[in-house]
Scaffold this motif. Structure first.
Motif, PDB file in Angstrom:
ATOM      1  N   LEU A 104      -0.576  -9.267  -9.770  1.00 39.12           N
ATOM      2  CA  LEU A 104      -1.805  -8.654 -10.054  1.00 39.12           C
ATOM      3  C   LEU A 104      -1.982  -7.250 -10.106  1.00 39.12           C
ATOM      4  N   PHE A 105      -1.404  -6.617  -9.407  1.00 31.06           N
ATOM      5  CA  PHE A 105      -1.196  -5.119  -9.401  1.00 31.06           C
ATOM      6  C   PHE A 105      -0.776  -4.677 -11.085  1.00 31.06           C
ATOM      7  N   GLY A 106       0.373  -5.323 -11.296  1.00 29.56           N
ATOM      8  CA  GLY A 106       1.047  -5.026 -12.595  1.00 29.56           C
ATOM      9  C   GLY A 106       0.211  -5.344 -13.760  1.00 29.56           C
ATOM     10  N   TRP A 107      -0.636  -6.319 -13.752  1.00 26.99           N
ATOM     11  CA  TRP A 107      -1.578  -6.843 -14.505  1.00 26.99           C
ATOM     12  C   TRP A 107      -2.631  -5.731 -14.777  1.00 26.99           C
ATOM     13  N   ALA A 108      -3.224  -5.183 -13.578  1.00 22.11           N
ATOM     14  CA  ALA A 108      -4.272  -4.035 -13.809  1.00 22.11           C
ATOM     15  C   ALA A 108      -3.607  -2.870 -14.347  1.00 22.11           C
ATOM     16  N   GLN A 109      -2.427  -2.486 -13.841  1.00 23.35           N
ATOM     17  CA  GLN A 109      -1.750  -1.377 -14.271  1.00 23.35           C
ATOM     18  C   GLN A 109      -1.363  -1.218 -15.948  1.00 23.35           C
ATOM     19  N   ALA A 110      -1.393  -2.662 -16.502  1.00 19.70           N
ATOM     20  CA  ALA A 110      -0.979  -2.708 -17.906  1.00 19.70           C
ATOM     21  C   ALA A 110      -2.293  -2.183 -18.386  1.00 19.70           C
ATOM     22  N   LEU A 111      -3.433  -2.279 -18.242  1.00 15.42           N
ATOM     23  CA  LEU A 111      -4.700  -2.113 -18.548  1.00 15.42           C
ATOM     24  C   LEU A 111      -5.294  -0.615 -18.194  1.00 15.42           C
TER      25      LEU A 111
ATOM     26  N   TYR B 223      -6.984  -3.045  -7.628  1.00 14.41           N
ATOM     27  CA  TYR B 223      -7.884  -1.664  -7.722  1.00 14.41           C
ATOM     28  C   TYR B 223      -7.769  -1.397  -6.255  1.00 14.41           C
ATOM     29  N   PRO B 224      -6.839  -1.065  -5.413  1.00 17.09           N
ATOM     30  CA  PRO B 224      -6.680  -1.086  -4.147  1.00 17.09           C
ATOM     31  C   PRO B 224      -7.485   0.110  -3.121  1.00 17.09           C
ATOM     32  N   TYR B 225      -7.726   1.068  -4.476  1.00 14.20           N
ATOM     33  CA  TYR B 225      -8.675   2.259  -3.613  1.00 14.20           C
ATOM     34  C   TYR B 225     -10.102   2.230  -3.859  1.00 14.20           C
ATOM     35  N   ALA B 226     -10.547   0.995  -4.481  1.00  9.24           N
ATOM     36  CA  ALA B 226     -12.025   0.505  -4.451  1.00  9.24           C
ATOM     37  C   ALA B 226     -12.665   1.877  -5.334  1.00  9.24           C
TER      38      ALA B 226
ATOM     39  N   MET C 154       0.857  -1.260  -0.090  1.00  5.34           N
ATOM     40  CA  MET C 154      -0.006   0.026  -0.041  1.00  5.34           C
ATOM     41  C   MET C 154       0.987   1.268  -0.072  1.00  5.34           C
ATOM     42  N   THR C 155       2.020   1.123   0.636  1.00 10.49           N
ATOM     43  CA  THR C 155       2.867   2.449   0.650  1.00 10.49           C
ATOM     44  C   THR C 155       3.760   2.810  -0.743  1.00 10.49           C
ATOM     45  N   GLU C 156       4.096   1.216  -1.164  1.00  9.67           N
ATOM     46  CA  GLU C 156       5.246   1.436  -2.296  1.00  9.67           C
ATOM     47  C   GLU C 156       4.762   1.428  -3.582  1.00  9.67           C
ATOM     48  N   GLN C 157       3.417   0.326  -3.685  1.00 12.93           N
ATOM     49  CA  GLN C 157       3.096   0.243  -5.064  1.00 12.93           C
ATOM     50  C   GLN C 157       1.641   0.912  -5.309  1.00 12.93           C
ATOM     51  N   ALA C 158       0.642   0.748  -4.504  1.00 13.61           N
ATOM     52  CA  ALA C 158      -0.515   0.984  -4.568  1.00 13.61           C
ATOM     53  C   ALA C 158      -0.826   2.470  -5.296  1.00 13.61           C
TER      54      ALA C 158
ATOM     55  N   ASN D  88      -3.314   6.998 -10.512  1.00 14.19           N
ATOM     56  CA  ASN D  88      -2.794   8.028 -11.648  1.00 14.19           C
ATOM     57  C   ASN D  88      -3.252   7.267 -12.889  1.00 14.19           C
ATOM     58  N   ARG D  89      -3.321   5.983 -12.855  1.00 13.78           N
ATOM     59  CA  ARG D  89      -3.731   4.952 -13.952  1.00 13.78           C
ATOM     60  C   ARG D  89      -4.995   5.670 -14.736  1.00 13.78           C
ATOM     61  N   ARG D  90      -4.844   5.832 -16.128  1.00 17.87           N
ATOM     62  CA  ARG D  90      -5.674   6.677 -16.905  1.00 17.87           C
ATOM     63  C   ARG D  90      -6.911   5.586 -17.228  1.00 17.87           C
ATOM     64  N   ARG D  91      -8.228   6.376 -17.097  1.00 18.22           N
ATOM     65  CA  ARG D  91      -9.579   5.525 -17.442  1.00 18.22           C
ATOM     66  C   ARG D  91      -9.596   5.141 -18.883  1.00 18.22           C
ATOM     67  N   TRP D  92     -10.353   4.118 -19.025  1.00 20.69           N
ATOM     68  CA  TRP D  92     -10.612   3.563 -20.319  1.00 20.69           C
ATOM     69  C   TRP D  92     -11.396   4.534 -21.250  1.00 20.69           C
ATOM     70  N   THR D  93     -11.160   4.730 -22.512  1.00 18.78           N
ATOM     71  CA  THR D  93     -12.062   5.347 -23.356  1.00 18.78           C
ATOM     72  C   THR D  93     -12.197   4.505 -24.494  1.00 18.78           C
ATOM     73  N   PRO D  94     -13.450   4.911 -25.333  1.00 20.62           N
ATOM     74  CA  PRO D  94     -13.601   4.006 -26.746  1.00 20.62           C
ATOM     75  C   PRO D  94     -12.462   3.866 -27.350  1.00 20.62           C
ATOM     76  N   ALA D  95     -11.685   4.707 -27.526  1.00 19.74           N
ATOM     77  CA  ALA D  95     -10.381   4.533 -28.327  1.00 19.74           C
ATOM     78  C   ALA D  95      -9.361   3.418 -27.970  1.00 19.74           C
ATOM     79  N   ASP D  96      -9.738   2.967 -26.651  1.00 26.90           N
ATOM     80  CA  ASP D  96      -8.675   1.810 -26.396  1.00 26.90           C
ATOM     81  C   ASP D  96      -9.430   0.567 -26.833  1.00 26.90           C
ATOM     82  N   GLY D  97     -10.614   0.368 -27.470  1.00 28.10           N
ATOM     83  CA  GLY D  97     -11.295  -0.602 -27.658  1.00 28.10           C
ATOM     84  C   GLY D  97     -11.851  -1.810 -26.599  1.00 28.10           C
ATOM     85  N   PRO D  98     -12.413  -2.559 -26.815  1.00 29.22           N
ATOM     86  CA  PRO D  98     -12.946  -3.335 -25.717  1.00 29.22           C
ATOM     87  C   PRO D  98     -12.029  -3.745 -24.762  1.00 29.22           C
ATOM     88  N   MET D  99     -12.263  -3.778 -23.552  1.00 27.67           N
ATOM     89  CA  MET D  99     -11.498  -4.367 -22.627  1.00 27.67           C
ATOM     90  C   MET D  99     -11.222  -5.952 -22.664  1.00 27.67           C
ATOM     91  N   PRO D 100     -10.263  -6.461 -22.313  1.00 26.34           N
ATOM     92  CA  PRO D 100     -10.156  -8.022 -22.393  1.00 26.34           C
ATOM     93  C   PRO D 100     -11.101  -8.650 -21.163  1.00 26.34           C
TER      94      PRO D 100
END
Length: 291
Positions: A57-64, A151-154, A15-19, A24-36
């Motif tokens: 798991l966190f890295g996976w979420a951050q890649a999307l 998505y640690p901050y719900a 929670m201190t070092e990675q979360a 700041n992870r950007r939100r999905w937009t239609p330009a991204d195409g369908p989520m996996p």
């Protein structure tokens, strides 16, 4: 992997070092195409004591891109007819586990309102697949434990859907197919299980020191091969084709969410992208996403 000297401190470091990067992870937009669509091996609250698994798991979420909402099907809620969890803001949690530190029974995951997603899901189902809304049913650990890491901050609406059968892969594939349209609106569809789950057959060394039993490795290799070829038929015929099934899945509820994920894929025979491999407690963590 041995148990760390201060296991609960692992989550605090996360929670201190990675979360914070999640904010700041950007939100999905239609330009991204369908989520996996995702299938993940979820673990118990012991996940919060495993730095590597949380990083994966966190890295996976951050890649999307951050999804507009999440619909998750967990192995820990079998209910027919098809049911949805409470969709209001701040949904409660189900602490369906035992033997863990008190702090895990006091954790919260207060996500935003998912009412719009619940209405969409109900509308997508056919007349012969009625949907029941459970107004008080919270998120079980197959949903909130991995999501609290990804998505640690719900800050994403979350809705859980029941697993209506553990005997009919074709029915789960069809349900997933109906959910496919949600992906085009930025919704992340997740099947949450465990690629092998023969907990009753683990020895102490296997469980504590992550020694991999032959049956776990054999089933994992079989599933990995079929997934790499997009061979949904072989995966669906697991009762006659999977090796060591009795040991890897003495009950199959942790395997079956995979078919919701495969059904939600754009291709009916998807070649998946494996995102997490390896073992925890001797069980396969194999997780993947579909195109």
């Amino acid at each position: 992997m041995d148990i760390p000297a201060h296991p609960e401190a692992v989550y605090d470091r996360f929670m201190t070092e990675q979360a914070p990067a999640s904010r700041n992870r950007r939100r999905w937009t239609p330009a991204d195409g369908p989520m996996p669509a995702l299938y993940l091996s979820h673990g118990s609250p012991a996940l919060f004591e495993d730095a590597l698994w949380m990083k994966e798991l966190f890295g996976w979420a951050q890649a999307l891109p951050k999804p507009t909402a999440i619909l998750i099907v967990s192995a820990h809620w079998e209910s027919a007819p098809l049911a949805l969890s409470a969709s209001g803001p701040g949904t409660s949690l189900v602490y369906d586990f035992g033997g863990f530190a008190r702090r895990y029974f006091e954790m919260t995951y207060e996500t935003p309102d998912a009412g719009a997603l619940a209405a969409q899901v109900a509308a997508l189902m056919p007349d012969d697949e009625p949907v029941h809304q459970h107004t008080h049913r919270g998120l079980d650990h197959g949903a909130w434990v991995p999501l609290k890491t990804m998505y640690p901050y719900a800050d994403v609406p979350v809705l859980q859907m029941s697993l209506p059968t553990v005997h009919a892969p074709a029915r789960l594939i069809d349900i997933g197919r109906r959910l496919r349209a949600l992906r085009e609106e930025g919704v992340l569809v997740i099947g949450s299980g465990f690629m092998t789950h023969g907990v009753p057959f683990l020895t102490r060394d296997q469980f504590v020191h992550n020694v991999v039993p032959d049956w776990s490795a054999e089933f994992d290799a079989w599933a990995a091969d079929a997934l790499s070829r997009g061979d949904v038929e072989t995966l669906a015929n697991y009762r006659s084709q999977a090796p060591a099934l009795h040991f890897a899945h003495p009950t199959v509820e942790h395997y079956m969410p995979l078919f919701v994920t495969l059904g939600a894929a754009a291709n009916p025979e998807p070649t998946v992208q494996t995102t997490i491999e390896g073992y925890r407690f001797g069980l396969s963590k194999r997780s993947f996403q579909t195109p």
